[in-house]
Design an enzyme around this catalytic site. Sequence first.
Site, PDB file in Angstrom:
ATOM      1  N   SER A  29       0.848  -1.198   0.000  1.00 25.09           N
ATOM      2  CA  SER A  29       0.000   0.000   0.000  1.00 25.09           C
ATOM      3  C   SER A  29       0.880   1.243   0.000  1.00 25.09           C
ATOM      4  O   SER A  29       2.000   1.226   0.533  1.00 25.09           O
ATOM      5  CB  SER A  29      -0.900   0.018   1.237  1.00 25.09           C
ATOM      6  N   TYR A  62      -1.332   0.144  10.321  1.00 27.23           N
ATOM      7  CA  TYR A  62      -1.526  -0.476   9.009  1.00 27.23           C
ATOM      8  C   TYR A  62      -0.377  -0.105   8.075  1.00 27.23           C
ATOM      9  O   TYR A  62       0.171  -0.961   7.367  1.00 27.23           O
ATOM     10  CB  TYR A  62      -2.854   0.006   8.419  1.00 27.23           C
TER      11      TYR A  62
END
Length: 250
Positions: free
Chosen positions: A142, A155
Amino acid sequence: MSRTAIIILGATSAIAQQYARLQAERGARLLLVGRDSERLAEIAADLTLRGAETVEIPDMDLTAPTDGYQAAWTSLASRLGERLDIVLLAYGALGHQDAAEADPAETVRLLNANMVSACAWLTAAANHLERQGHGTIAAIASVAGDRGRRSNYVYGAAKGGLALFMEGLTHRLAGTPVRVLTVKPGLVDTPMTDDMNKNGPLWATPAKVAADIDKAIARGRTVLYTPWFWRPIMLVIRCLPRVLFHRLRL
């Protein structure tokens, strides 16, 4: 002519489903791994109608710790036969930053779901493909991993760790026929992001991301920002001086 053999880890994710559809239309042989057996069966039926030669659907919790990753991997891969062409790791958990800050156990869960377990399976896959002397490993990280930000740093840390692992794997396998692709999507309209405000031009569809992954694998790319504009955006964010960066609520 042998059909492309593909293992997708986390096959119920929206991006994974779109990627599997692209491959099914080409008659690929697919092995879809996930923990929701009913959903996997629905996806398999759809892919069969779209033209997949075979669709195997072993249900497995990929985030559950095990001492036998390599043996489990060998068992999975054997279901597609002697040749494996592509491995796509697509699972993960966005979670909530405030929950992770409040409970260290939630931090551990997110790190395991997005990085630790993923690195174990990727190691097993890399060993398999290196012995085989052929194939591509792709993993979805990501853009959140490019710089730690207050809104999602747990995250982001997990995905950043995954990206760094993939960079090392790329280095390890350089000079071999095995290719490694790190995928860094930006904002993607999936069920995982349903509680976010999806207004604005930066959002992409799972189909767009899947198509970009397909092209990047075909071209032998090592890093993919998708859509493309996230590369310059994250370059700016990474280069912001700390004093200025700390004033922003990102």
